[in-house]
Design a protein around this motif. Structure first.
Motif, PDB file in Angstrom:
ATOM      1  N   GLU A  11     -30.118 -15.443  30.385  1.00 18.84           N
ATOM      2  CA  GLU A  11     -30.625 -15.731  31.711  1.00 18.84           C
ATOM      3  C   GLU A  11     -29.487 -16.144  32.631  1.00 18.84           C
ATOM      4  OE1 GLU A  11     -33.590 -18.692  31.322  1.00 18.84           O
ATOM      5  OE2 GLU A  11     -34.864 -17.499  30.011  1.00 18.84           O
ATOM      6  N   ASP A  12     -29.687 -15.964  33.945  1.00 21.28           N
ATOM      7  CA  ASP A  12     -28.634 -16.268  34.911  1.00 21.28           C
ATOM      8  C   ASP A  12     -28.135 -17.696  34.782  1.00 21.28           C
ATOM      9  OD1 ASP A  12     -29.960 -14.232  37.619  1.00 21.28           O
ATOM     10  OD2 ASP A  12     -28.754 -13.741  35.856  1.00 21.28           O
ATOM     11  N   PHE A  13     -29.050 -18.645  34.618  1.00 23.67           N
ATOM     12  CA  PHE A  13     -28.654 -20.052  34.525  1.00 23.67           C
ATOM     13  C   PHE A  13     -27.710 -20.272  33.352  1.00 23.67           C
ATOM     14  CE2 PHE A  13     -29.339 -24.182  32.498  1.00 23.67           C
ATOM     15  CZ  PHE A  13     -28.918 -25.016  33.509  1.00 23.67           C
ATOM     16  N   PHE A  14     -28.063 -19.686  32.217  1.00 24.91           N
ATOM     17  CA  PHE A  14     -27.253 -19.872  31.013  1.00 24.91           C
ATOM     18  C   PHE A  14     -25.900 -19.223  31.163  1.00 24.91           C
ATOM     19  CE2 PHE A  14     -26.781 -21.125  26.729  1.00 24.91           C
ATOM     20  CZ  PHE A  14     -26.023 -20.150  26.112  1.00 24.91           C
ATOM     21  N   SER A  15     -25.852 -18.027  31.767  1.00 22.87           N
ATOM     22  CA  SER A  15     -24.588 -17.313  31.895  1.00 22.87           C
ATOM     23  C   SER A  15     -23.645 -18.031  32.851  1.00 22.87           C
ATOM     24  CB  SER A  15     -24.822 -15.877  32.369  1.00 22.87           C
ATOM     25  OG  SER A  15     -25.360 -15.864  33.678  1.00 22.87           O
ATOM     26  N   ARG A  16     -24.189 -18.780  33.803  1.00 26.28           N
ATOM     27  CA  ARG A  16     -23.334 -19.505  34.737  1.00 26.28           C
ATOM     28  C   ARG A  16     -22.648 -20.686  34.062  1.00 26.28           C
ATOM     29  NH1 ARG A  16     -27.432 -18.812  38.651  1.00 26.28           N
ATOM     30  NH2 ARG A  16     -28.183 -20.938  38.263  1.00 26.28           N
ATOM     31  N   ARG A  17     -23.296 -21.250  33.062  1.00 22.45           N
ATOM     32  CA  ARG A  17     -22.729 -22.450  32.461  1.00 22.45           C
ATOM     33  C   ARG A  17     -22.101 -22.205  31.093  1.00 22.45           C
ATOM     34  NH1 ARG A  17     -25.836 -24.742  28.593  1.00 22.45           N
ATOM     35  NH2 ARG A  17     -24.746 -26.727  28.849  1.00 22.45           N
ATOM     36  N   CYS A  18     -22.177 -20.993  30.594  1.00 18.87           N
ATOM     37  CA  CYS A  18     -21.601 -20.674  29.291  1.00 18.87           C
ATOM     38  C   CYS A  18     -20.655 -19.485  29.453  1.00 18.87           C
ATOM     39  CB  CYS A  18     -22.702 -20.360  28.292  1.00 18.87           C
ATOM     40  SG  CYS A  18     -22.113 -20.184  26.610  1.00 18.87           S
ATOM     41  N   ILE A  19     -19.379 -19.692  29.176  1.00 15.78           N
ATOM     42  CA  ILE A  19     -18.371 -18.660  29.427  1.00 15.78           C
ATOM     43  C   ILE A  19     -17.636 -18.315  28.137  1.00 15.78           C
ATOM     44  CG2 ILE A  19     -16.255 -18.120  30.690  1.00 15.78           C
ATOM     45  CD1 ILE A  19     -17.181 -20.040  32.859  1.00 15.78           C
ATOM     46  N   LEU A  20     -17.630 -17.042  27.806  1.00 16.95           N
ATOM     47  CA  LEU A  20     -16.871 -16.545  26.667  1.00 16.95           C
ATOM     48  C   LEU A  20     -15.447 -16.248  27.121  1.00 16.95           C
ATOM     49  CD1 LEU A  20     -16.507 -15.386  23.811  1.00 16.95           C
ATOM     50  CD2 LEU A  20     -17.402 -13.221  24.681  1.00 16.95           C
ATOM     51  N   VAL A  21     -14.486 -16.865  26.485  1.00 19.37           N
ATOM     52  CA  VAL A  21     -13.076 -16.680  26.846  1.00 19.37           C
ATOM     53  C   VAL A  21     -12.463 -15.653  25.906  1.00 19.37           C
ATOM     54  CG1 VAL A  21     -10.843 -17.810  27.104  1.00 19.37           C
ATOM     55  CG2 VAL A  21     -12.929 -19.053  27.674  1.00 19.37           C
ATOM     56  N   ASN A  22     -11.958 -14.608  26.501  1.00 19.74           N
ATOM     57  CA  ASN A  22     -11.351 -13.533  25.730  1.00 19.74           C
ATOM     58  C   ASN A  22      -9.892 -13.885  25.436  1.00 19.74           C
ATOM     59  OD1 ASN A  22     -11.198 -11.042  24.463  1.00 19.74           O
ATOM     60  ND2 ASN A  22     -10.554  -9.993  26.338  1.00 19.74           N
ATOM     61  N   GLY A  23      -9.713 -14.913  24.611  1.00 21.45           N
ATOM     62  CA  GLY A  23      -8.383 -15.439  24.331  1.00 21.45           C
ATOM     63  C   GLY A  23      -8.487 -16.942  24.129  1.00 21.45           C
ATOM     64  N   PRO A  24      -7.371 -17.658  24.055  1.00 20.84           N
ATOM     65  CA  PRO A  24      -7.417 -19.101  23.808  1.00 20.84           C
ATOM     66  C   PRO A  24      -7.775 -19.912  25.053  1.00 20.84           C
ATOM     67  CG  PRO A  24      -5.155 -18.352  23.942  1.00 20.84           C
ATOM     68  CD  PRO A  24      -6.000 -17.120  23.987  1.00 20.84           C
ATOM     69  N   VAL A  25      -8.341 -21.095  24.826  1.00 21.84           N
ATOM     70  CA  VAL A  25      -8.501 -22.110  25.861  1.00 21.84           C
ATOM     71  C   VAL A  25      -7.398 -23.135  25.653  1.00 21.84           C
ATOM     72  CG1 VAL A  25      -9.897 -24.092  26.565  1.00 21.84           C
ATOM     73  CG2 VAL A  25     -10.964 -21.858  26.311  1.00 21.84           C
ATOM     74  N   ILE A  26      -6.691 -23.442  26.721  1.00 20.52           N
ATOM     75  CA  ILE A  26      -5.633 -24.452  26.707  1.00 20.52           C
ATOM     76  C   ILE A  26      -6.142 -25.661  27.471  1.00 20.52           C
ATOM     77  CG2 ILE A  26      -3.257 -24.994  27.360  1.00 20.52           C
ATOM     78  CD1 ILE A  26      -2.728 -21.936  27.388  1.00 20.52           C
ATOM     79  N   VAL A  27      -6.193 -26.811  26.841  1.00 17.63           N
ATOM     80  CA  VAL A  27      -6.663 -28.027  27.501  1.00 17.63           C
ATOM     81  C   VAL A  27      -5.457 -28.816  27.981  1.00 17.63           C
ATOM     82  CG1 VAL A  27      -8.045 -30.118  27.297  1.00 17.63           C
ATOM     83  CG2 VAL A  27      -8.683 -28.084  25.999  1.00 17.63           C
ATOM     84  N   GLY A  28      -5.258 -28.842  29.300  1.00 19.62           N
ATOM     85  CA  GLY A  28      -4.143 -29.564  29.889  1.00 19.62           C
ATOM     86  C   GLY A  28      -3.176 -28.648  30.609  1.00 19.62           C
ATOM     87  N   ALA A  29      -2.896 -28.956  31.890  1.00 19.17           N
ATOM     88  CA  ALA A  29      -1.974 -28.142  32.692  1.00 19.17           C
ATOM     89  C   ALA A  29      -0.700 -28.916  33.028  1.00 19.17           C
ATOM     90  CB  ALA A  29      -2.657 -27.671  33.976  1.00 19.17           C
ATOM     91  N   GLY A  30      -0.250 -29.736  32.079  1.00 20.52           N
ATOM     92  CA  GLY A  30       1.059 -30.362  32.207  1.00 20.52           C
ATOM     93  C   GLY A  30       2.123 -29.399  31.711  1.00 20.52           C
ATOM     94  N   PRO A  31       3.364 -29.861  31.563  1.00 24.52           N
ATOM     95  CA  PRO A  31       4.434 -28.977  31.093  1.00 24.52           C
ATOM     96  C   PRO A  31       4.111 -28.275  29.773  1.00 24.52           C
ATOM     97  CG  PRO A  31       5.361 -31.020  31.923  1.00 24.52           C
ATOM     98  CD  PRO A  31       3.873 -31.197  31.938  1.00 24.52           C
ATOM     99  N   SER A  32       3.445 -28.971  28.836  1.00 22.29           N
ATOM    100  CA  SER A  32       3.130 -28.365  27.534  1.00 22.29           C
ATOM    101  C   SER A  32       2.141 -27.215  27.682  1.00 22.29           C
ATOM    102  CB  SER A  32       2.552 -29.425  26.587  1.00 22.29           C
ATOM    103  OG  SER A  32       3.484 -30.444  26.341  1.00 22.29           O
ATOM    104  N   GLY A  33       1.082 -27.442  28.475  1.00 28.06           N
ATOM    105  CA  GLY A  33       0.089 -26.390  28.691  1.00 28.06           C
ATOM    106  C   GLY A  33       0.672 -25.212  29.442  1.00 28.06           C
ATOM    107  N   LEU A  34       1.498 -25.481  30.442  1.00 26.85           N
ATOM    108  CA  LEU A  34       2.128 -24.407  31.213  1.00 26.85           C
ATOM    109  C   LEU A  34       3.069 -23.590  30.333  1.00 26.85           C
ATOM    110  CD1 LEU A  34       3.009 -26.286  34.539  1.00 26.85           C
ATOM    111  CD2 LEU A  34       1.040 -24.809  34.095  1.00 26.85           C
ATOM    112  N   ALA A  35       3.836 -24.264  29.477  1.00 25.79           N
ATOM    113  CA  ALA A  35       4.767 -23.558  28.591  1.00 25.79           C
ATOM    114  C   ALA A  35       4.014 -22.631  27.647  1.00 25.79           C
ATOM    115  CB  ALA A  35       5.597 -24.565  27.798  1.00 25.79           C
ATOM    116  N   THR A  36       2.900 -23.112  27.100  1.00 27.28           N
ATOM    117  CA  THR A  36       2.100 -22.289  26.185  1.00 27.28           C
ATOM    118  C   THR A  36       1.506 -21.092  26.916  1.00 27.28           C
ATOM    119  OG1 THR A  36       1.550 -24.301  24.957  1.00 27.28           O
ATOM    120  CG2 THR A  36       0.229 -22.337  24.501  1.00 27.28           C
ATOM    121  N   ALA A  37       0.992 -21.333  28.119  1.00 30.77           N
ATOM    122  CA  ALA A  37       0.399 -20.249  28.911  1.00 30.77           C
ATOM    123  C   ALA A  37       1.433 -19.177  29.239  1.00 30.77           C
ATOM    124  CB  ALA A  37      -0.213 -20.820  30.192  1.00 30.77           C
ATOM    125  N   ALA A  38       2.638 -19.615  29.604  1.00 33.49           N
ATOM    126  CA  ALA A  38       3.694 -18.650  29.936  1.00 33.49           C
ATOM    127  C   ALA A  38       4.071 -17.798  28.728  1.00 33.49           C
ATOM    128  CB  ALA A  38       4.927 -19.393  30.462  1.00 33.49           C
TER     129      ALA A  38
END
Length: 422
Positions: A11-38
């Protein structure tokens, strides 16, 4: 975003709040998270970066004092794939480091999802996927989202939250009390008596800043501390230590560092700064306790601009009583009492991470757990340690990613079956 896929078969409500990530989720956008993302970007792996603040490197941008500079030469602080600009000084300022991080994010097209605070993350045994729940509050609107991913990279770091000690009488003290994360400059403390609780790099530098702004700082030294000159004979002390460790045993490196420190700084114990029995590099490697790299505070201590005092017994109204029974009149208190990891508050996992929020395995083996769980920036070796972790994590995920994308149709179908169970 191209690497996010809503679940269209719900349903639309569920799809708005539940997201499938096609790859890893990185928690944190400090230097460590940015380095991993790069590094992941270089491997061709899509990712999502979640950040609780509204900017990258929020610790650096919001919770550091104005005069802060990198304590180590820039070559030891650069992130993978991008050196600092040549025109930057050897020890870049806070502003320059933030500029570098912003250009880094732009170069590698890292666009974090800001204002998303992770509430929980747990591994779902049935589906073989991670479920990461976040909450965001923007313009008085509360939004809850659940990200579902194959890999989870914990990049919240060693300094995610302030440590505020419980000291008797502090609530009744009556004057200004702040953690060092809220300290910006000594300008507002001109003419005031300020007690700085803590003698690490932050405590020393804040005391120096206060003295330079004509305040009267007293610095609490509760335990032993290594104080080393930032440079010896024009060379970075850290750089010399790294060079020596390539050829000499750790105990000998520590011995040589202390001898050189004595020649440059003289005896520090007579000023109330007792050295630990364990050498500076061994203490750093085993306990994560960083030696103080002196940039002028010791000279202020010698001249009386900074007063070293023993541990606190309790606070009184407008006063502090020390362990030796002495009482000091003070106007303000700055708590340079450090930071800690916040991982135990949201990651529902007990094998890879210990209760103190650090990986159980020490460097260099603390970057990879089970079931697609990774950690970056917990090495107690600064930005160079985070860069090492980031490179390994990206290579590890990238190898699996490239193998699995060869069978893309089968993998996608499998993920859909797993998600439909939620």
């Amino acid at each position: 975003m191209e690497n996010l896929f809503g679940l269209a078969d719900h349903e639309d409500f569920f799809s708005r709040r539940c997201i499938l990530v096609n790859g890893p989720v990185i928690v944190g956008a400090g230097p460590s998270g940015l380095a991993t993302a790069a590094c992941l970007r270089e491997q061709g792996v899509p990712f999502v970066v979640l950040e609780r603040a509204e900017c990258i490197a929020s610790l650096w941008q919001k919770l550091t004092y104005d005069r802060l500079k990198l304590h180590l030469p820039k070559q030891f602080c650069q992130l993978p794939k991008l050196p600092f600009p040549e025109e930057f000084p050897e020890y870049p300022s806070k502003k320059q480091f933030i500029e570098y991080l912003e250009s880094y994010a732009k170069k590698f097209e890292i666009n974090p999802r800001f204002n998303e605070c992770v509430q929980s993350a747990r591994y779902d045994e049935t589906s073989g996927l991670w479920r990461v729940k976040t909450v965001s509050n923007i313009a008085s609107t509360r939004t809850e989202v659940e990200y579902i991913c194959r890999w989870l990279v914990v990049a919240t770091g060693e300094n995610a939250e302030c440590v505020t000690p419980d000291i008797e009488g502090l609530a009744e003290f009556g004057g200004d009390v702040m953690h060092v994360c809220n300290y910006k400059s000594g300008e507002k403390f001109k003419g005031k008596k300020v007690l700085v609780v803590g003698c690490g790099n932050s405590g020393m530098e804040v005391s120096l800043d206060l003295s330079n702004h004509n305040a009267s700082p007293s610095m609490v030294v509760r335990s032993s501390v290594h104080v080393l000159p930032r440079e010896i004979l024009g060379k970075s002390t850290f750089e010399l230590a790294v060079l020596m460790m390539k050829w000499l045993p750790l105990w000998l490196v520590d011995k040589l560092l202390l001898i050189m420190a004595w020649f440059v700084l003289g005896s520090v114990e007579k000023y109330g700064l007792k050295r630990p029995s364990v050498g500076p590099m061994q203490l750093k490697n085993t306990k994560g306790k960083t030696p103080v790299l002196d940039i002028g505070a010791l000279e202020k201590i010698k001249s009386g601009g900074i007063t070293v005092v023993p541990a606190i017994r309790r606070f009184l109204r407008g006063q502090v009583e020390l362990e030796n029974g002495e009482k000091l009149d003070i106007d303000s208190v700055v708590l340079a009492t450090g930071y800690r990891s916040n991982v135990p508050s949201w990651l529902q996992e007990g094998e890879f991470f210990s209760k103190n929020g650090f990986p159980r395995a020490s460097f260099p083996d603390g970057w990879k757990g089970n079931s697609g769980l990774y950690a970056v920036g917990f090495t107690r070796r600064g930005l160079s340690g985070a860069s090492s972790d980031a490179t390994r994590i990206a290579q590890d995920i990238g190898q699996v990613w490239k193998e699995e994308t060869k069978q893309k149709k089968r993998t996608t179908a499998c993920h859909r079956r797993c998600i439909s169970q939620f």
